[in-house]
Design a protein around this motif. Structure first.
Motif, PDB file in Angstrom:
ATOM      1  N   VAL A 104     -38.158  81.909 -29.229  1.00  0.00           N
ATOM      2  CA  VAL A 104     -38.784  83.058 -29.899  1.00  0.00           C
ATOM      3  C   VAL A 104     -38.594  82.950 -31.409  1.00  0.00           C
ATOM      4  N   SER A 105     -37.412  82.571 -31.845  1.00  0.00           N
ATOM      5  CA  SER A 105     -37.146  82.421 -33.285  1.00  0.00           C
ATOM      6  C   SER A 105     -38.088  81.412 -33.923  1.00  0.00           C
ATOM      7  N   HIS A 106     -38.289  80.289 -33.264  1.00  0.00           N
ATOM      8  CA  HIS A 106     -39.115  79.243 -33.855  1.00  0.00           C
ATOM      9  C   HIS A 106     -40.607  79.585 -33.820  1.00  0.00           C
ATOM     10  N   TYR A 107     -41.089  80.140 -32.731  1.00  0.00           N
ATOM     11  CA  TYR A 107     -42.480  80.609 -32.717  1.00  0.00           C
ATOM     12  C   TYR A 107     -42.682  81.707 -33.766  1.00  0.00           C
ATOM     13  N   GLY A 108     -41.712  82.580 -33.896  1.00  0.00           N
ATOM     14  CA  GLY A 108     -41.811  83.655 -34.887  1.00  0.00           C
ATOM     15  C   GLY A 108     -41.809  83.129 -36.305  1.00  0.00           C
ATOM     16  N   ALA A 109     -40.945  82.156 -36.590  1.00  0.00           N
ATOM     17  CA  ALA A 109     -40.922  81.568 -37.934  1.00  0.00           C
ATOM     18  C   ALA A 109     -42.233  80.851 -38.228  1.00  0.00           C
ATOM     19  N   ALA A 110     -42.795  80.193 -37.215  1.00  0.00           N
ATOM     20  CA  ALA A 110     -44.103  79.551 -37.395  1.00  0.00           C
ATOM     21  C   ALA A 110     -45.178  80.597 -37.678  1.00  0.00           C
ATOM     22  N   TRP A 111     -45.079  81.729 -37.028  1.00  0.00           N
ATOM     23  CA  TRP A 111     -46.030  82.820 -37.272  1.00  0.00           C
ATOM     24  C   TRP A 111     -45.920  83.318 -38.714  1.00  0.00           C
ATOM     25  N   ILE A 112     -44.702  83.425 -39.223  1.00  0.00           N
ATOM     26  CA  ILE A 112     -44.513  83.845 -40.613  1.00  0.00           C
ATOM     27  C   ILE A 112     -45.156  82.831 -41.556  1.00  0.00           C
ATOM     28  N   LEU A 113     -44.988  81.541 -41.270  1.00  0.00           N
ATOM     29  CA  LEU A 113     -45.637  80.505 -42.087  1.00  0.00           C
ATOM     30  C   LEU A 113     -47.157  80.629 -42.011  1.00  0.00           C
ATOM     31  N   TRP A 114     -47.676  80.869 -40.826  1.00  0.00           N
ATOM     32  CA  TRP A 114     -49.117  81.065 -40.648  1.00  0.00           C
ATOM     33  C   TRP A 114     -49.605  82.240 -41.496  1.00  0.00           C
ATOM     34  N   CYS A 115     -48.879  83.339 -41.459  1.00  0.00           N
ATOM     35  CA  CYS A 115     -49.276  84.511 -42.259  1.00  0.00           C
ATOM     36  C   CYS A 115     -49.254  84.190 -43.750  1.00  0.00           C
TER      37      CYS A 115
END
Length: 136
Positions: A104-115
């Motif tokens: 979850v942490s890594h998918y979430g961090a990737a989402w932050i990068l996407w944003c």
């Protein structure tokens, strides 16, 4: 020609970048189990939400720190740089801030990068593409 950003404006955009990163990190912490897991059909929806979120963050920051439209891309670059630096540092050394689950942490961090990327694209659009379209 527009004036360069002042130190106060640039510092304000750094703080907004950190604030927006923190909002993203806390979003991952609170709703991470719902969106940020492998094979989750809601994962696409989370990434799609980056579009209105990027628009909201740009409008919020430029409402508090008024700048010329031509400078929006510069402001977004400052905010994104701040957010990406914090994302990398905290994911590496303080991953538990995002979520207790590694995935979850890594998918979430990737989402932050996407944003952040979405914000840069929107910033470019507001600074340059809109202006060029109006000139034609």
């Amino acid at each position: 020609m527009t004036k360069p950003l002042t130190k106060r404006q640039a510092g304000g955009f750094v703080l907004f970048g950190i604030l927006f990163w923190f909002v993203g990190a806390m979003s991952v912490r609170l709703i991470g189990d719902t969106f940020f897991t492998s094979g989750n059909p809601w994962l696409f929806f989370a990434f799609f939400l980056g579009l209105p979120a990027g628009y909201f963050f740009i409008k919020t920051a430029t409402a508090f720190i008024p700048i010329a439209r031509e400078r929006i891309f510069e402001a977004v670059a400052i905010m994104t740089t701040s957010a990406v630096l914090f994302d990398g540092i905290f994911l590496t050394f303080f991953r538990q801030l995002y979520h207790s689950d590694f995935e979850v942490s890594h998918y979430g961090a990737a989402w932050i990068l996407w944003c952040g990327g979405v914000g840069l694209a929107l910033g470019y659009y507001y600074s340059y593409a809109k202006r060029k379209a109006a000139a034609v």
